[in-house]
Design a protein around this motif. Structure first.
Motif, PDB file in Angstrom:
ATOM      1  N   UNK A  63       0.856  -1.185   0.000  1.00  0.00           N
ATOM      2  CA  UNK A  63       0.000   0.000   0.000  1.00  0.00           C
ATOM      3  C   UNK A  63       0.892   1.235   0.000  1.00  0.00           C
ATOM      4  N   UNK A  64       0.481   2.264  -0.715  1.00  0.00           N
ATOM      5  CA  UNK A  64       1.220   3.529  -0.722  1.00  0.00           C
ATOM      6  C   UNK A  64       0.226   4.661  -0.948  1.00  0.00           C
ATOM      7  N   UNK A  65       0.257   5.657  -0.061  1.00  0.00           N
ATOM      8  CA  UNK A  65      -0.707   6.758  -0.156  1.00  0.00           C
ATOM      9  C   UNK A  65      -0.160   7.972   0.565  1.00  0.00           C
ATOM     10  N   UNK A  66      -0.617   9.135   0.128  1.00  0.00           N
ATOM     11  CA  UNK A  66      -0.304  10.372   0.833  1.00  0.00           C
ATOM     12  C   UNK A  66      -1.023  10.322   2.183  1.00  0.00           C
ATOM     13  N   UNK A  67      -0.292  10.537   3.263  1.00  0.00           N
ATOM     14  CA  UNK A  67      -0.846  10.367   4.608  1.00  0.00           C
ATOM     15  C   UNK A  67      -1.995  11.340   4.844  1.00  0.00           C
ATOM     16  N   UNK A  68      -3.184  10.843   5.188  1.00  0.00           N
ATOM     17  CA  UNK A  68      -4.348  11.739   5.306  1.00  0.00           C
ATOM     18  C   UNK A  68      -4.228  12.763   6.422  1.00  0.00           C
ATOM     19  N   UNK A  77       3.126   0.651   3.227  1.00  0.00           N
ATOM     20  CA  UNK A  77       2.908  -0.549   4.037  1.00  0.00           C
ATOM     21  C   UNK A  77       3.170  -1.770   3.165  1.00  0.00           C
ATOM     22  N   UNK A  78       3.984  -2.679   3.664  1.00  0.00           N
ATOM     23  CA  UNK A  78       4.237  -3.947   2.976  1.00  0.00           C
ATOM     24  C   UNK A  78       3.952  -5.081   3.952  1.00  0.00           C
ATOM     25  N   UNK A  79       3.119  -6.027   3.540  1.00  0.00           N
ATOM     26  CA  UNK A  79       2.727  -7.135   4.407  1.00  0.00           C
ATOM     27  C   UNK A  79       3.362  -8.442   3.945  1.00  0.00           C
ATOM     28  N   UNK A  80       3.679  -9.296   4.918  1.00  0.00           N
ATOM     29  CA  UNK A  80       4.218 -10.622   4.644  1.00  0.00           C
ATOM     30  C   UNK A  80       3.549 -11.619   5.578  1.00  0.00           C
ATOM     31  N   UNK A  81       3.793 -12.899   5.327  1.00  0.00           N
ATOM     32  CA  UNK A  81       3.315 -14.003   6.143  1.00  0.00           C
ATOM     33  C   UNK A  81       1.777 -14.048   6.173  1.00  0.00           C
ATOM     34  N   UNK A  82       1.184 -14.553   5.108  1.00  0.00           N
ATOM     35  CA  UNK A  82      -0.282 -14.541   4.983  1.00  0.00           C
ATOM     36  C   UNK A  82      -0.965 -15.559   5.882  1.00  0.00           C
ATOM     37  N   UNK A  83      -2.258 -15.309   6.134  1.00  0.00           N
ATOM     38  CA  UNK A  83      -3.163 -16.257   6.785  1.00  0.00           C
ATOM     39  C   UNK A  83      -2.698 -16.687   8.174  1.00  0.00           C
ATOM     40  N   UNK A  84      -2.373 -15.714   8.991  1.00  0.00           N
ATOM     41  CA  UNK A  84      -2.000 -15.999  10.368  1.00  0.00           C
ATOM     42  C   UNK A  84      -3.269 -16.281  11.180  1.00  0.00           C
ATOM     43  N   UNK A  85      -3.457 -17.541  11.541  1.00  0.00           N
ATOM     44  CA  UNK A  85      -4.603 -17.927  12.362  1.00  0.00           C
ATOM     45  C   UNK A  85      -4.383 -17.394  13.770  1.00  0.00           C
ATOM     46  N   UNK A 363       7.032  -0.914 -16.460  1.00  0.00           N
ATOM     47  CA  UNK A 363       7.456  -1.816 -15.387  1.00  0.00           C
ATOM     48  C   UNK A 363       6.307  -1.976 -14.407  1.00  0.00           C
ATOM     49  N   UNK A 364       6.234  -3.136 -13.776  1.00  0.00           N
ATOM     50  CA  UNK A 364       5.175  -3.407 -12.812  1.00  0.00           C
ATOM     51  C   UNK A 364       5.575  -2.866 -11.450  1.00  0.00           C
ATOM     52  N   UNK A 365       5.133  -1.643 -11.174  1.00  0.00           N
ATOM     53  CA  UNK A 365       5.314  -1.038  -9.858  1.00  0.00           C
ATOM     54  C   UNK A 365       4.002  -0.355  -9.467  1.00  0.00           C
ATOM     55  N   UNK A 366       3.802  -0.180  -8.168  1.00  0.00           N
ATOM     56  CA  UNK A 366       2.644   0.564  -7.690  1.00  0.00           C
ATOM     57  C   UNK A 366       2.984   2.040  -7.802  1.00  0.00           C
ATOM     58  N   UNK A 367       2.331   2.757  -8.742  1.00  0.00           N
ATOM     59  CA  UNK A 367       2.697   4.143  -9.014  1.00  0.00           C
ATOM     60  C   UNK A 367       1.804   5.094  -8.219  1.00  0.00           C
ATOM     61  N   UNK A 368       2.456   6.068  -7.572  1.00  0.00           N
ATOM     62  CA  UNK A 368       1.759   7.039  -6.736  1.00  0.00           C
ATOM     63  C   UNK A 368       2.148   8.446  -7.144  1.00  0.00           C
ATOM     64  N   UNK A 369       1.144   9.268  -7.449  1.00  0.00           N
ATOM     65  CA  UNK A 369       1.362  10.691  -7.705  1.00  0.00           C
ATOM     66  C   UNK A 369       1.250  11.420  -6.377  1.00  0.00           C
ATOM     67  N   UNK A 370       2.382  11.785  -5.797  1.00  0.00           N
ATOM     68  CA  UNK A 370       2.401  12.385  -4.463  1.00  0.00           C
ATOM     69  C   UNK A 370       1.883  13.818  -4.454  1.00  0.00           C
ATOM     70  N   UNK A 371       1.607  14.385  -5.628  1.00  0.00           N
ATOM     71  CA  UNK A 371       1.057  15.745  -5.691  1.00  0.00           C
ATOM     72  C   UNK A 371      -0.456  15.762  -5.544  1.00  0.00           C
ATOM     73  N   UNK A 393      -3.949   5.047  -8.463  1.00  0.00           N
ATOM     74  CA  UNK A 393      -2.977   6.031  -7.998  1.00  0.00           C
ATOM     75  C   UNK A 393      -2.557   5.638  -6.586  1.00  0.00           C
ATOM     76  N   UNK A 394      -1.483   4.850  -6.484  1.00  0.00           N
ATOM     77  CA  UNK A 394      -1.135   4.252  -5.216  1.00  0.00           C
ATOM     78  C   UNK A 394      -2.196   3.260  -4.803  1.00  0.00           C
ATOM     79  N   UNK A 395      -2.261   2.997  -3.518  1.00  0.00           N
ATOM     80  CA  UNK A 395      -3.294   2.097  -2.993  1.00  0.00           C
ATOM     81  C   UNK A 395      -3.514   2.423  -1.527  1.00  0.00           C
TER      82      UNK A 395
END
Length: 510
Positions: A63-68, A77-85, A363-371, A393-395
């Motif tokens: 996830x990438x976004x201009x901080x509200x 935010x980058x997440x790892x280790x899926x499906x933690x019971x 290229x496959x990247x999550x693109x964010x317009x910070x403006x 625009x980001x996520x």
């Protein structure tokens, strides 16, 4: 193209067909229906054969976004280790100590990282003579009763032509927020989580620890696209699961090229150290759903080991996507004409006049317009609904990427209007209003199915609420008999349950 049928279940009622998508032409994610949490797959969760057996190294979402609340900063935010019971003890969830978790930032659109924030972790055990994760109630991150802990370092690497030119350690032995064992063990888990939010030099803030999985979707999609009948939709399959999250809030001016070129590309990778001491990239993630459902099986492991500058190797999977053909075959909705250059703009180059850098290399990247400033009332469909601060625009955490992707893959960007979706429009838990914004993880001692404990007339401990005992001592079907056993100096409570049966019918339609 609005899908309709008189019964609400026919093949044209695709406002339910979700999970089938991606902004590049993809099917979304798989799942198993039934009691939650159960086995499932989601946005780039277990997406490739090799990484599916290495969950600690598996990037699940970025996830990438201009901080509200701090619009001069950007949150990643980058997440790892899926499906933690939630109740997965006694060995709860930690980051790998033989991994490098990297957040890459491309400031000029050349498909090469200009900055890398590199996270590495160390394990610490206070008492190896017990099996317990904690030996008492934990009230702080340095509590002696927190037996198993982790700390992390962050290196900031500056690169030129993929070579490191400068390295600075910006975090040293910072504590990780622990897994949420339960109320007896961690009576104020939110306070522990708050203690793990740390200020770093240069106006940066960091967090590492367990969090509620922010990805939300109905994932019965791999059962031949909801079984071809759409009778089971609207169930958030990720409800109750957790992930391990890496989060940074950085001054925007530091990561973008300039005010005139405010668009950045962001992706996450994981490198694993081999027995010989060499590092190998084993996972990569930018946009949601790409490796899982855009790429065919033969390319998945290759993508995880690849770099954005080589993404021309995967172009055909974007211009000739498989998902629209699957939808046409099962639901008779005509696939848009190929080649799908509209998906190339979302997936590889960025959207013109929004997220496309001036001299972009696809290229496959999550693109964010910070403006683009954050909006006070985000719309879950982002750009498709006129909210240019949202995906692609980001996520943001609230962006409904499945519905967005499904509508895009079925032609929304080329004039084929549709309102397809999976009837899961938001996360089951509310997100926070300040960094790291993530919802807290579900308690291990009280997973999604648990009910508040009550007692019968004889003082016997029952599970939640309206259970009744018969004269023979048996209980109604929807009750759970619990035996509480004290152990380890009265610290550990173990609930043993029998006789739970629960049926559920889901008949919600968009």
């Amino acid at each position: 193209m609005t899908a309709t049928s008189s019964s609400g279940r026919g093949p044209r009622r695709l406002a339910a067909l979700t999970g089938v998508a991606l902004a590049t032409g993809t099917l979304v994610a798989s799942g198993v229906t039934g009691l939650e949490p159960g086995t499932a797959r989601a946005s780039s969760h277990r997406e490739a054969p090799l990484i599916s057996g290495q969950p600690q190294y598996d990037n699940t979402d970025v996830y990438a976004f201009v901080s509200p609340d701090k619009p001069d900063t950007t949150t990643i935010v980058a997440n790892v280790l899926p499906f933690e019971e939630p109740g997965g003890g006694p060995n709860f969830y930690k980051f790998a100590d033989d991994a490098q978790y990297d957040l890459h930032i491309d400031s000029d659109g050349d498909a090469q990282g200009d900055l890398i924030y590199r996270w590495t972790f160390k394990d610490h055990i206070k008492n190896g003579n017990t099996f317990l994760y904690n030996t008492g109630a934990v009230t702080s991150l340095d509590d002696p009763d927190l037996n198993v802990t982790q700390t992390y370092d962050i290196e900031l690497l500056r690169l030129k032509n993929q070579r490191v030119k400068h390295s600075t350690k910006i975090a040293d032995d910072v504590p990780v927020a622990p897994s949420n064992v339960g109320k007896a063990s961690m009576p104020k888990y939110e306070a522990l989580r708050d203690q793990a939010v740390r200020k770093l030099p240069g106006g940066t803030t960091s967090f590492a620890g367990q969090a509620d999985d922010p990805f939300f979707a109905d994932l019965r999609v791999f059962d031949l696209l909801y079984g071809g009948n759409l009778t089971e939709i609207g169930n958030d399959t990720l409800k109750g699961y957790s992930v391990n999250s890496l989060a940074l809030q950085v001054p925007t001016a530091y990561i973008r090229e300039s005010e005139k070129q405010p668009i950045v590309g962001i992706w996450a990778t994981t490198q694993r150290k081999s027995a010989s001491g060499h590092w190998s990239q084993v996972s990569r993630l930018g946009n949601p759903l790409v490796n899982e459902v855009v790429l065919p099986l033969k390319d998945k492991d290759k993508f995880n080991a690849s770099h954005p500058k080589n993404d021309g190797d995967f172009l055909k999977s974007v211009t000739e996507p498989e998902v629209p053909k699957l939808i046409e075959g099962i639901y008779k909705i005509k696939a848009p004409a190929e080649p799908r250059n509209d998906l190339v703009s979302v997936f590889l180059t960025g959207v013109d006049k929004l997220t496309k850098p001036p001299k972009v290399k696809p290229a496959e990247t999550l693109r964010l317009n910070t403006a683009i400033p954050p909006t006070a009332k985000p719309k879950r469909l982002g750009v498709l609904d006129g909210d240019n601060a949202g995906f692609p625009n980001g996520r943001r955490l609230t962006d409904d990427v499945l519905d967005i992707a499904l509508q895009a893959v079925e032609g929304e960007l080329v004039g084929t209007k549709n309102d397809l979706g999976d009837a899961v429009n938001e996360n089951d838990q509310k997100f926070g209003k300040s960094f790291p914004y993530l919802a807290v993880p579900t308690e291990g001692s009280r997973g999604p199915l648990a009910k508040p404990a009550t007692k019968d007339a004889q003082g016997n401990l029952l599970s939640g609420g309206a259970s009744t005992a018969s004269s023979s001592g048996s209980f109604a079907d929807d009750t759970l008999i619990v035996s509480a056993v004290a152990a380890a100096a009265g610290v550990l409570l173990v609930g043993l349950g029998v006789g739970w049966w629960r049926t559920r019918r889901r008949n919600s339609y968009v």
